[in-house]
Design a protein around this motif. Structure first.
Motif, mmCIF file in Angstrom:
data_model
loop_
_atom_site.group_PDB
_atom_site.id
_atom_site.type_symbol
_atom_site.label_atom_id
_atom_site.label_comp_id
_atom_site.label_asym_id
_atom_site.label_seq_id
_atom_site.Cartn_x
_atom_site.Cartn_y
_atom_site.Cartn_z
ATOM 1 N N ALA A 1 0.844 -1.206 0.000
ATOM 2 C CA ALA A 1 0.000 0.000 0.000
ATOM 3 C C ALA A 1 0.875 1.251 0.000
ATOM 4 O O ALA A 1 0.627 2.210 -0.748
ATOM 5 N N LYS A 2 1.928 1.256 0.817
ATOM 6 C CA LYS A 2 2.820 2.411 0.864
ATOM 7 C C LYS A 2 3.535 2.623 -0.466
ATOM 8 O O LYS A 2 3.695 3.761 -0.925
ATOM 9 N N GLU A 3 3.948 1.531 -1.104
ATOM 10 C CA GLU A 3 4.612 1.635 -2.411
ATOM 11 C C GLU A 3 3.682 2.188 -3.484
ATOM 12 O O GLU A 3 4.135 2.810 -4.444
ATOM 13 N N ASN A 4 2.378 1.968 -3.321
ATOM 14 C CA ASN A 4 1.401 2.454 -4.290
ATOM 15 C C ASN A 4 0.759 3.776 -3.846
ATOM 16 O O ASN A 4 -0.298 4.149 -4.354
ATOM 17 N N HIS A 5 1.391 4.461 -2.899
ATOM 18 C CA HIS A 5 0.964 5.793 -2.445
ATOM 19 C C HIS A 5 -0.443 5.766 -1.852
ATOM 20 O O HIS A 5 -1.253 6.669 -2.085
ATOM 21 N N LEU A 6 -0.725 4.735 -1.056
ATOM 22 C CA LEU A 6 -2.004 4.630 -0.367
ATOM 23 C C LEU A 6 -1.809 4.893 1.124
ATOM 24 O O LEU A 6 -0.711 4.730 1.658
ATOM 25 N N LYS A 7 -2.883 5.273 1.780
ATOM 26 C CA LYS A 7 -2.877 5.407 3.232
ATOM 27 C C LYS A 7 -3.160 4.017 3.817
ATOM 28 O O LYS A 7 -4.258 3.490 3.628
ATOM 29 N N PRO A 8 -2.215 3.415 4.516
ATOM 30 C CA PRO A 8 -2.398 2.032 4.972
ATOM 31 C C PRO A 8 -3.662 1.807 5.791
ATOM 32 O O PRO A 8 -4.371 0.818 5.568
ATOM 33 N N TYR A 9 -3.957 2.709 6.740
ATOM 34 C CA TYR A 9 -5.153 2.502 7.558
ATOM 35 C C TYR A 9 -6.409 2.556 6.705
ATOM 36 O O TYR A 9 -7.285 1.684 6.796
ATOM 37 N N GLU A 10 -6.524 3.580 5.849
ATOM 38 C CA GLU A 10 -7.720 3.721 5.023
ATOM 39 C C GLU A 10 -7.855 2.550 4.047
ATOM 40 O O GLU A 10 -8.967 2.073 3.789
ATOM 41 N N TYR A 11 -6.725 2.083 3.527
ATOM 42 C CA TYR A 11 -6.779 0.973 2.575
ATOM 43 C C TYR A 11 -7.196 -0.321 3.271
ATOM 44 O O TYR A 11 -8.036 -1.076 2.765
ATOM 45 N N LEU A 12 -6.620 -0.603 4.429
ATOM 46 C CA LEU A 12 -7.021 -1.801 5.174
ATOM 47 C C LEU A 12 -8.490 -1.746 5.549
ATOM 48 O O LEU A 12 -9.221 -2.743 5.452
ATOM 49 N N LYS A 13 -8.933 -0.584 5.966
ATOM 50 C CA LYS A 13 -10.346 -0.417 6.321
ATOM 51 C C LYS A 13 -11.240 -0.654 5.104
ATOM 52 O O LYS A 13 -12.288 -1.327 5.193
ATOM 53 N N TYR A 14 -10.810 -0.145 3.957
ATOM 54 C CA TYR A 14 -11.586 -0.341 2.726
ATOM 55 C C TYR A 14 -11.637 -1.825 2.349
ATOM 56 O O TYR A 14 -12.695 -2.339 1.947
ATOM 57 N N ILE A 15 -10.505 -2.524 2.486
ATOM 58 C CA ILE A 15 -10.479 -3.966 2.198
ATOM 59 C C ILE A 15 -11.490 -4.703 3.064
ATOM 60 O O ILE A 15 -12.309 -5.499 2.577
ATOM 61 N N LEU A 16 -11.439 -4.453 4.363
ATOM 62 C CA LEU A 16 -12.265 -5.207 5.307
ATOM 63 C C LEU A 16 -13.734 -4.822 5.226
ATOM 64 O O LEU A 16 -14.606 -5.618 5.597
ATOM 65 N N GLU A 17 -14.025 -3.634 4.748
ATOM 66 C CA GLU A 17 -15.422 -3.238 4.551
ATOM 67 C C GLU A 17 -16.006 -3.841 3.282
ATOM 68 O O GLU A 17 -17.192 -4.210 3.259
ATOM 69 N N ASN A 18 -15.186 -3.948 2.244
ATOM 70 C CA ASN A 18 -15.720 -4.303 0.929
ATOM 71 C C ASN A 18 -15.545 -5.769 0.545
ATOM 72 O O ASN A 18 -16.405 -6.323 -0.148
ATOM 73 N N MET A 19 -14.473 -6.423 0.955
ATOM 74 C CA MET A 19 -14.283 -7.809 0.532
ATOM 75 C C MET A 19 -15.382 -8.756 1.023
ATOM 76 O O MET A 19 -15.775 -9.665 0.289
ATOM 77 N N PRO A 20 -15.915 -8.591 2.246
ATOM 78 C CA PRO A 20 -17.016 -9.471 2.645
ATOM 79 C C PRO A 20 -18.259 -9.312 1.777
ATOM 80 O O PRO A 20 -19.126 -10.193 1.771
ATOM 81 N N ASN A 21 -18.370 -8.199 1.051
ATOM 82 C CA ASN A 21 -19.540 -7.936 0.214
ATOM 83 C C ASN A 21 -19.185 -7.946 -1.278
ATOM 84 O O ASN A 21 -19.927 -7.418 -2.098
ATOM 85 N N THR A 22 -18.015 -8.529 -1.616
ATOM 86 C CA THR A 22 -17.561 -8.559 -3.006
ATOM 87 C C THR A 22 -17.365 -10.002 -3.460
ATOM 88 O O THR A 22 -16.814 -10.824 -2.716
ATOM 89 N N ALA A 23 -17.805 -10.310 -4.655
ATOM 90 C CA ALA A 23 -17.610 -11.649 -5.216
ATOM 91 C C ALA A 23 -16.126 -11.871 -5.491
ATOM 92 O O ALA A 23 -15.415 -10.937 -5.881
ATOM 93 N N PRO A 24 -15.624 -13.108 -5.315
ATOM 94 C CA PRO A 24 -14.191 -13.379 -5.525
ATOM 95 C C PRO A 24 -13.671 -12.948 -6.889
ATOM 96 O O PRO A 24 -12.514 -12.513 -6.997
ATOM 97 N N GLU A 25 -14.501 -13.050 -7.923
ATOM 98 C CA GLU A 25 -14.020 -12.655 -9.244
ATOM 99 C C GLU A 25 -13.828 -11.150 -9.367
ATOM 100 O O GLU A 25 -13.278 -10.668 -10.361
ATOM 101 N N ARG A 26 -14.269 -10.389 -8.350
ATOM 102 C CA ARG A 26 -14.103 -8.930 -8.357
ATOM 103 C C ARG A 26 -13.003 -8.478 -7.404
ATOM 104 O O ARG A 26 -12.802 -7.288 -7.202
ATOM 105 N N TYR A 27 -12.276 -9.411 -6.807
ATOM 106 C CA TYR A 27 -11.231 -9.036 -5.858
ATOM 107 C C TYR A 27 -10.147 -8.177 -6.508
ATOM 108 O O TYR A 27 -9.478 -7.394 -5.825
#
Length: 551
Positions: free
Chosen positions: A481-507
């Motif tokens: 995340a840091k290498e891709n210029h992302l905010k680690p906390y916000e990115y982790l939060k986004y992952i954990l909010e969205n992956m439970p509601n996202t189909a595997p083919e959309r990961y």
């Protein structure tokens, strides 16, 4: 006369014996002198590593950070206070200038207005009513510590009154509700993301986080936090990790490194046995930066062979022989920083008055010249850099290896070890001529593994292999995340909010380089540079160390 001749012969024999004995003593003396010199080198190096600065710069920065006097040392009474300016004014003032050290432009602003009551607005001179002329403003930066609250997700359940009266079957409908991060748990995406960033980015072990929560009146045990990290990592981060590994193996240039980790409860192994955290990352010119950690029990060459199965290209490494068994499809690129480091140690091993003129100093100067040329090539294209290296750098390395081959040194001395390492690694050290995208050092891998090494000083060990594996995955997500210029906390939060509601083919839409990531996950510089290409991603932006006993 014959008796005198016999005595003379005896004296000659005794003299020869004494000469032979003296010669043996001289050889013994020389051996002892070499041994003493070797031990003196070891002592100087040991003292340097224990007490001196770890920097390898040729001209050490005399400024030292003192932990307890940091405020006094860092303060500058002449420096003006930072100001929070209007956006238009601040942006105009920056044209042609450098960015200020303190920048509060993007912070949300809260305005507090202090006015007089109706009774207080009477004029002290004539008694008439006074009107508002303007405001005298003072701006402050307010920092609010983390707050914790309980969010209740109440899912509406609906039934049909008519069916209740007339039918035996009553249909039930439920309102849509986001899936939880961990079923049957009180964990939220924000709480897990906070614990992860605190432990793996800030180096705060779970027991310290437990104490910190306790001081705020929150009872959250380290065992509970550990369970959250283990389950969230296994269910949601591992799939992303596997996708990132697939992308990494498609690259043409990679870096690799490894460092020690202590894991207490490894089956069939003593608690003090060394285990290893391996690191693999993409090169400087990769379009999809990836940094991956992998926990393994040993330093066996079988681990990189298995992990890099399918990779075809150049691999930057240090001099560890285990990388030499990777196969013909992988070409290794040596590290000149390691060569330089050994000559630097050679300088520290000799008495201080001899350091400026010692042989190790000559080797260090060759390496410095090579790195200086690389700084000159920094703005060139890869092809231009390749040509320049053949024109200029090759002459330096040829002269260096000629000097190394003709410089005498004791094999076990610091200089001898440096010379042997350079000659042994020569084929790998000359690989960087082949491609302008290659680096002359493996410093990219060392910088990427440094957060783990610093964090290890705080949490010291992992208690189980499962915890070490989860730590490797979380470190991978954060560093990528840091290498891709992302905010680690916000990115982790986004992952954990969205992956439970996202189909595997959309990961793939949640990967760190995805164009569909919302703006609030990105650092401002990255958001500005991609604003024209990724405006739609802002529309769906939401506002929305494992247990020290399980690490």
């Amino acid at each position: 006369m014959e008796e005198l001749i016999r005595e003379l012969e005896e004296l000659k024999n005794k003299y020869a014996e004494l000469e032979e004995k003296n010669s043996g003593l001289e050889l013994e003396r020389q051996k002892l002198e070499k041994k003493v010199a070797y031990y003196e080198e070891c002592l100087r190096l040991s003292r340097h590593r224990q007490y001196a600065s770890s920097s390898e710069k040729s001209e050490a920065d005399s400024r030292q950070l003192l932990l307890f006097d940091e405020a006094e040392n860092e303060s500058d009474v002449k420096k003006p206070e930072p100001t929070v300016c209007e956006i238009t004014y601040t942006r105009r003032s920056r044209k042609g200038g450098s960015k200020p050290e303190d920048d509060f432009e993007d912070l949300p602003t809260e305005r507090l207005e202090y006015t007089l009551s109706e009774e207080e607005r009477s004029c002290p001179e004539c008694g008439g009513k006074m009107h508002l002329i303007g405001y005298d403003e003072r701006r402050e930066i307010e920092i609010i510590p983390a707050s914790v609250k309980v969010v209740v997700h109440a899912q509406g359940i609906y039934g049909c009154r008519r069916c209740e009266r007339e039918n035996t079957h009553v249909p039930i409908k439920k309102a849509d509700v986001p899936a939880p991060v961990i079923k049957g748990s009180a964990a939220s995406a924000s709480s897990i993301a906070h614990i992860m960033t605190q432990k793996y980015m800030q180096g705060v072990p779970l027991y310290r986080q437990e104490l910190s929560f306790m001081k705020e009146g929150i009872k959250l045990s380290r065992q509970t936090m550990a369970n959250w990290l283990l389950r969230a990592g296994k269910e949601w981060l591992y799939p992303l990790y596997n996708e990132m590994r697939r992308k990494l193996l498609e690259e043409e240039i990679l870096h690799a490194d490894e460092t020690e980790i202590q894991v207490l409860r490894e089956p069939g192994r003593a608690s003090r046995t060394k285990s290893y955290m391996w690191l693999y990352r993409t090169g400087k010119y990769s379009a999809y930066p990836v940094v991956l950690f992998q926990y393994q029990e040993t330093r066996s060459s079988s681990h990189p062979i298995k992990f890099l199965n399918g990779f075809r290209g150049c691999l930057h490494t240090d001099g560890y022989a285990g990388y030499g068994r990777l196969g013909a499809e992988i070409r290794r690129c040596g590290c000149w920083a390691h060569v330089r480091r050994k000559f630097h140690e050679g300088i520290q091993a000799v008495p201080q008055e001899e350091q400026p003129t010692c042989a190790s100093q000559k080797g260090l100067e060759y390496c410095d010249r090579l790195f200086s040329l690389e700084r000159d090539y920094a703005k060139l294209t890869p092809e231009e850099r390749r040509v320049k290296r053949l024109e200029q750098s090759k002459a330096v390395t040829d002269a260096f290896f000629a000097w190394v081959s003709n410089t005498p040194a004791l094999p076990k001395s610091a200089l001898g070890r440096a010379l042997h390492y350079a000659l042994e690694q020569r084929p790998l050290l000359e690989t960087f001529y082949l491609d302008g995208r290659l680096e002359i050092s493996n410093n990219m891998a060392e910088r990427s593994i440094k957060p783990f090494v610093i964090g290890r000083k705080n949490w010291l060990f992992s208690c189980s292999p499962k915890g070490a594996e989860t730590s490797a995955v979380i470190y991978s997500i954060i560093e990528t995340a840091k290498e891709n210029h992302l905010k680690p906390y916000e990115y982790l939060k986004y992952i954990l909010e969205n992956m439970p509601n996202t189909a595997p083919e959309r990961y793939h839409t949640i990967l760190p380089w995805s164009k569909e990531l919302p703006c609030h996950c990105k650092l401002k510089e990255q958001t500005d540079s991609t604003a024209g290409d990724n405006d739609e991603s802002c529309d769906h932006a939401s506002d929305a160390g494992v247990n020290d006993s399980a690490e």
